[in-house]
Design a protein around this motif. Structure first.
Motif, short mmCIF file in Angstrom:
data_model
loop_
_atom_site.label_atom_id
_atom_site.label_comp_id
_atom_site.label_asym_id
_atom_site.label_seq_id
_atom_site.Cartn_x
_atom_site.Cartn_y
_atom_site.Cartn_z
N THR A 175 21.95 -55.97 -20.51
CA THR A 175 22.13 -55.81 -19.21
C THR A 175 23.15 -54.93 -19.67
O THR A 175 23.85 -55.30 -19.87
CB THR A 175 21.72 -57.04 -18.66
N VAL A 176 23.48 -54.28 -18.83
CA VAL A 176 24.68 -53.47 -18.59
C VAL A 176 25.43 -53.43 -17.75
O VAL A 176 24.25 -53.78 -16.05
CB VAL A 176 24.03 -51.67 -18.91
N GLY B 231 13.77 -46.36 -39.66
CA GLY B 231 12.73 -48.19 -39.61
C GLY B 231 12.18 -48.00 -40.90
O GLY B 231 13.14 -47.62 -41.63
N VAL B 232 11.59 -49.11 -40.68
CA VAL B 232 11.24 -50.15 -42.14
C VAL B 232 10.44 -48.65 -43.01
O VAL B 232 10.93 -48.66 -44.25
CB VAL B 232 10.69 -51.36 -42.02
N ASP B 233 9.90 -47.98 -42.69
CA ASP B 233 9.03 -47.34 -43.30
C ASP B 233 8.69 -46.09 -41.94
O ASP B 233 7.78 -45.91 -41.12
CB ASP B 233 7.85 -47.56 -43.93
N GLY B 234 9.32 -45.50 -42.35
CA GLY B 234 9.94 -44.71 -41.71
C GLY B 234 10.68 -44.40 -40.05
O GLY B 234 11.03 -45.43 -40.45
N GLY B 235 10.35 -43.54 -39.54
CA GLY B 235 11.22 -43.49 -38.42
C GLY B 235 10.36 -44.26 -37.51
O GLY B 235 9.77 -44.66 -37.54
N LYS B 236 11.17 -45.26 -36.31
CA LYS B 236 10.53 -45.59 -35.33
C LYS B 236 11.20 -45.43 -34.58
O LYS B 236 12.26 -44.84 -33.89
CB LYS B 236 11.75 -47.16 -35.47
N PHE B 237 9.69 -45.31 -32.87
CA PHE B 237 10.51 -44.98 -31.54
C PHE B 237 9.87 -45.90 -31.08
O PHE B 237 9.55 -46.90 -31.13
CB PHE B 237 8.89 -43.77 -31.48
N VAL B 238 11.37 -45.42 -30.08
CA VAL B 238 11.55 -46.80 -28.90
C VAL B 238 11.75 -45.98 -27.97
O VAL B 238 12.92 -45.47 -27.83
CB VAL B 238 13.33 -47.57 -29.68
N ALA B 239 11.32 -46.98 -27.12
CA ALA B 239 11.16 -46.19 -25.21
C ALA B 239 12.33 -47.23 -24.73
O ALA B 239 11.58 -48.43 -24.68
CB ALA B 239 9.54 -46.29 -24.82
N VAL B 240 12.58 -46.68 -23.78
CA VAL B 240 13.93 -46.96 -23.36
C VAL B 240 12.86 -46.94 -21.79
O VAL B 240 13.10 -45.79 -21.19
CB VAL B 240 15.56 -46.33 -23.64
N SER B 241 13.63 -48.51 -21.13
CA SER B 241 13.41 -48.01 -19.84
C SER B 241 14.52 -48.90 -18.93
O SER B 241 14.99 -49.93 -19.61
CB SER B 241 12.25 -48.18 -19.77
N TYR B 242 14.70 -48.40 -17.63
CA TYR B 242 15.92 -49.03 -16.79
C TYR B 242 15.52 -50.30 -15.68
O TYR B 242 14.63 -49.94 -14.40
CB TYR B 242 16.85 -48.40 -16.55
N GLN B 243 15.42 -51.29 -15.85
CA GLN B 243 15.43 -51.85 -14.17
C GLN B 243 16.16 -52.61 -13.36
O GLN B 243 17.66 -52.82 -14.26
CB GLN B 243 14.69 -53.03 -14.08
N SER B 244 16.47 -52.33 -12.01
CA SER B 244 17.49 -52.74 -11.76
C SER B 244 17.41 -54.30 -11.65
O SER B 244 16.57 -54.44 -11.05
CB SER B 244 17.04 -52.12 -9.81
N ILE B 245 18.34 -54.68 -10.90
CA ILE B 245 18.93 -56.10 -10.72
C ILE B 245 19.66 -56.31 -9.60
O ILE B 245 20.97 -55.66 -9.60
CB ILE B 245 19.38 -56.84 -12.12
N VAL C 100 23.91 -55.25 -8.80
CA VAL C 100 24.84 -55.53 -9.77
C VAL C 100 24.55 -55.07 -11.01
O VAL C 100 25.60 -55.05 -11.86
CB VAL C 100 25.01 -57.41 -9.59
N LYS C 101 23.02 -55.38 -12.04
CA LYS C 101 23.36 -54.61 -13.05
C LYS C 101 21.96 -54.19 -13.34
O LYS C 101 21.43 -54.36 -12.37
CB LYS C 101 24.26 -55.79 -14.08
N ILE C 102 22.02 -53.58 -14.45
CA ILE C 102 20.98 -52.81 -14.71
C ILE C 102 20.10 -53.18 -15.71
O ILE C 102 21.29 -53.36 -16.99
CB ILE C 102 21.51 -51.72 -15.58
N MET C 103 19.60 -53.38 -16.35
CA MET C 103 17.99 -54.69 -17.41
C MET C 103 18.10 -53.13 -17.62
O MET C 103 16.96 -52.12 -17.73
CB MET C 103 17.35 -55.40 -16.91
#
Lengths: 789, 128
Positions: free
Chosen positions: A297-298, A372-386, A394-397
């Motif tokens: 959380t940020v 990543g371990v073998d080659g590139g790694k794709f990470v999808a980033v999403s945001y949730q309100s808290i 108050v913050k964002i997950m």
């Protein structure tokens, strides 16, 4: 809040004001009443003094009048003179004393200057007072001013009222009376002043005492309040451990008691709350640690909180998410970081108005590509309100999901889909293109590709040689014409592939064209490498061409099968001619004749495909798992071979699947595995046979016999004489079925009967062999050539 | 009383599509359409519509600039960005006062997309 004024000072100032006010009112009332009573007393005293004076005057006049009556009758002038003169001389207040006869002749006139009373003149008196006195019949008085002295004259007639002899007159000065009144007034004033001074002094003194007492009292009242205030301050700072002790027995004491019980309640709750929070936090931590998502959380200023899932470390390639900045975690450039600040501002401003999904979509980082371990790694980033319970953000997950596998799968699927699409296009194109045309294309493309391969290889060797001889000046050049020719070949292949929808091959040709361009002077890339890449592409193209060849074979049959199209009339003509030749003795001619006859024959697999499908379809409906095998599937048989068996085959296949093969559960129990059904065509000993075998439970011969006897088909005696084969033949007769249950597919004991009747009617033979528990085989045979001609 | 809208996009086809959507699905009156940033500012001045939709990348003057000009002159203007531009440009538009955004392509056959479009417009007017 305004400036602070303590209750104590308020209490003191208000009370003092009250007392002071009351005192002032009291003082003024006392002074006023004093003045009034003083004035009344003064008047009284004045009247008394005046009355005394009047009484004295009147008495004097009256007594003298009585005393002088005789004296006047006797004309005792000297006596009268002596009385008046001594009276005036004895009394200081007497200004004068006069005795006058009726004719206003003064017999005596005594005053300060004339103590003996001898009159100054014998002239009758003529003043207004004397005239007033001459008219009197009874004593009386009159005030008048004599030479600035205020005088009251008391006069009385002497003698009987009807025979008045004269008048006695005394003038009494009012000076002494006035002095007395003035003295009395001064005394009264002095006493009033004294009273005022005493009252004021007493008042001030009591005010002072009151103030001192009040201060003590106020302190005593407000001290517990002060203690309460201090306690509440400590409690308001979140410290619920300080006890509040009631210090008085009044309302404040009560208040302190309630306050204390309130503190205890709050303390109990907060202690409990802390435990609850700790428990919840532990639960959340557990969840976070077990969650398979990167999660942290940020705050709305972009700082990263201490709460995150363990998986987040792994996904984001960090040791401890909490000790990293958002910038590090999401691999932000400076610009992205600034964008994040803008985003936070936007989110803070708009989260109540705009749906979160829309806001989340605007976040600067939506996906990450990390090593990543073998080659590139794709990470999808999403945001949730808290939000807190009031709905305030108050913050964002931040959720980070490793999507590498999914992406790879998607990519693979996309590739496969493309491959399939291309395959389908190829197949459609092959199906729609005349065989001769395709054959031409295959030969042409194959030839071109092989030539291109050879040429590319030649150039490659040339280039290698040049390098080996370096630095000798002999240079290997690939001429423009050569390149043009190769390019043209590739272009032709590309064009042809395009017109047949062979997209894969076309795209490879296009790529190869690109490589050719790189070989043109001036060369920038290393030619050796370009040529290797080109050859690699050419290999791939040959592979693609083979694929196309495969598709052609798939559609037109295997290589040793029919691959040419000849009008049916011509084939029939050849067959006809072959048939006439078949009786010849010449071996070669006979073989030719046989080949001619067999031109129209088809492989067993295509003849039996219909029944294979039927078997599968039936099995699916019954929930059974089977494999259908065709024996010698490529052996050729005349198409009419199967025509006469059609109906019988349908029954036999259905029977085999429905009754022969056990249910999956039973087969599993018996360890028999998948049900196997075999379809075979045979042509021998003058008979054309279709054999349907299964590895099911087979026929129970004894049961069939029992049923036949029970059904009255034959007697028990007859039954005993029958061979196994004959007993099995009972199946063809009506009313005997081995199946105990009815199914929609078959099972009314009619299947075998119908098949038998059909076959028998057309001169066929039905034969059953069985091995109970292991399987059964049913064959239907017709004499060779039964239906030919 | 129907709400009014001015639509600005450099694609004639999209102008037609968006106009139809606003008229048929949202019940708006389309007052005018424009095809660049300059049109946007002029049309806003002329019609003062309840809503103006802007593309971001347009000839002559970009949608972003047009939006800023409109907002500096009419701070209460409601601007809806409809653009294929993603990322920072859209974020900046929202930060600078756009009330909502729709991402191209306009998948008007997609119920989810249509729902989102409608909700976005509702959000813009919900604040009133």
């Amino acid at each position: 809040m305004g400036s602070f004024v303590s209750i104590r000072s308020k209490l003191i100032s208000y009370t003092m004001l009250l007392i002071g006010g009351t005192f002032l009112i009291l003082l003024s009332v006392i002074v006023a009443s004093n003045i009034i009573s003083l004035r009344r007393n003064m008047e009284k005293a004045q009247n008394q003094i005046r009355d005394a004076l009047f009484a004295k005057g009147k008495l004097l006049a009256k007594n003298n009048s009585l005393a002088m009556d005789v004296m006047a009758q006797d004309n005792a002038f000297t006596s009268i003179q002596g009385l008046v003169a001594s009276t005036v001389a004895d009394d200081n207040d007497l200004v004068y004393g006069i005795y006058m006869d009726r004719d206003l002749n003064a017999w005596v006139f005594a005053d300060a200057e004339n103590p003996k009373g001898i009159p100054k003149s014998y002239e009758p008196l003529s003043d207004s007072i004397s005239l007033w006195a001459r008219a009197l019949f009874a004593p009386d008085y009159k005030e008048f001013t004599l030479d600035t002295i205020s005088v009251i004259e008391f006069a009385a007639p002497v003698g009987a009222p009807d025979e008045i002899l004269g008048f006695i007159r005394y003038g009494i000065s009012t000076a002494s009376m006035k002095t007395m009144i003035g003295e009395a007034r001064a005394n009264a004033r002095a006493s009033m002043l004294q009273a005022v001074i005493i009252i004021t002094a007493t008042g001030l003194f009591s005010l002072l005492i009151g103030y001192m007492v009040l201060q003590k009292l106020a302190s005593r009242i407000t001290l517990p309040i002060g203690a309460l205030v201090e306690s509440s301050r400590i409690i308001s700072e979140g410290n619920y451990d300080v006890a509040v002790h009631p210090q008085s027995n009044d309302e404040i004491g009560r208040f302190a008691e309630h306050f204390e019980s309130m503190r205890k309640t709050i303390k109990r709750y907060t202690d409990h709350l802390q435990i609850l929070i700790d428990e919840k936090m532990q639960q959340v931590k557990d969840i976070l640690n077990n969650i398979d998502q990167g999660l942290f959380t940020v705050n709305l200023d972009g700082t990263v909180n201490n709460e995150y899932s363990v998986r987040a470390n792994e996904i984001l390639n960090v040791d401890d998410v909490a000790s990293c900045s958002l910038r590090t975690l999401l691999q932000c450039s400076e610009k992205k970081e600034a964008a994040f600040q803008d985003w936070f501002k936007l989110v803070k401003r708009q989260y109540r108005r705009i749906r979160w999904a829309k806001l989340a979509k605007l976040a600067p980082v939506q996906e990450l590509e990390l090593p990543g371990v073998d080659g590139g790694k794709f990470v999808a980033v999403s945001y949730q309100s808290i939000c807190d319970k009031h709905g305030n953000l108050v913050k964002i997950m931040v959720l980070a999901l490793d999507e590498t596998e999914k992406r790879n799968r998607d990519r693979q699927m996309a590739e496969e889909r493309l491959q399939h699409e291309q395959d389908v296009k190829t197949i459609l194109s092959v199906a729609h293109t005349p065989a001769e045309e395709l054959s031409e294309f295959m030969i042409d493309t194959g030839t071109r590709l092989r030539e291109l391969q050879a040429e590319a290889n030649r150039h490659r060797i040339g280039v290698i040689r040049q390098r080996e001889r370096f630095p000798e000046p002999e240079k290997y050049t690939i001429g423009k014409e050569q390149i043009d020719r190769m390019y043209r070949d590739l272009h032709t292949i590309k064009g042809n592939c395009g017109s047949y929808d062979f997209e894969h091959l076309a795209s490879l040709a296009h790529e190869a064209e690109g490589k050719m361009e790189l070989l043109r002077e001036p060369v920038t890339d290393r030619r050796g490498e370009v040529l290797v890449a080109l050859m690699c592409l050419l290999d791939k193209m040959i592979g693609a061409l083979d694929d196309i060849h495969g598709k052609i074979r798939l559609i037109s049959g295997s290589e040793d099968e029919v691959t040419v199209r000849i009008p049916e009339v011509r084939v029939n003509r050849i067959i006809e001619l072959g048939t006439t030749l078949i009786t010849t003795e010449n071996a070669t001619v006979k073989t030719l004749a046989t080949e001619c006859v067999q031109l129209s024959w088809k492989p067993a697999k295509s003849l039996l495909r219909k029944y294979q499908k039927l078997a599968y379809k039936t099995a699916r409906r019954l929930g059974k798992n089977i494999r259908v095998k065709i024996v010698d599937e490529n052996s050729l048989f005349p198409p009419e071979f199967i025509a006469e068996h059609d109906e019988a085959l349908i029954h036999l296949v259905r029977n085999a699947v429905a009754h022969g093969i056990e249910s999956s559960e039973i087969r599993d129990d018996l360890g028999k595995g998948i049900g196997r059904i075999t379809l075979a065509l045979e042509q021998k000993e003058g008979l054309r046979s279709v054999i349907v075998s299964d590895d099911g439970h087979g026929f129970n011969v004894e049961k069939i016999t029992e049923k036949a006897v029970a059904g009255g088909v034959l007697s028990e005696m007859e039954a005993q004489k029958l061979s196994v084969e004959e007993k099995l033949q009972l199946l063809y007769r009506g009313g005997v079925s081995t199946s105990d249950e009815l199914t929609e597919v078959s099972g009314r004991g009619m299947g075998m009967q119908i098949a038998y009747r059909d076959i028998a009617a057309r001169g066929g033979i039905l034969k059953i062999t069985t091995n109970f528990g292991k399987g059964a085989s049913v064959s239907v045979s017709f004499p060779d050539g039964a239906s030919v001609g | 009383m129907k709400k009014t809208v001015v639509i600005v996009d450099d694609s004639k086809f999209l102008l037609k599509q968006i106009s139809e959507f606003f008229e048929q699905q949202l019940g708006f009156t389309v007052l005018a359409t424009g095809c660049d940033g300059n049109d946007a500012v002029d049309l806003y001045r002329q019609y003062k519509p309840d809503l103006i939709t802007l593309d971001i990348s347009m000839p002559n003057r970009s949608g972003e600039d047009a939006m800023r000009d409109i907002l500096s002159e009419f701070p209460q203007a409601k601007v809806l960005m409809i653009s294929a531009v993603r990322g920072n440009a859209m974020l900046q538009c929202m930060c600078d006062g756009a009330k909502g955004y729709i991402e191209k392509p306009l998948k008007l056959a997609d119920t989810e997309f249509v729902k989102d479009f409608k909700e976005t417009v509702e959000e813009i007017f919900a604040a009133d």
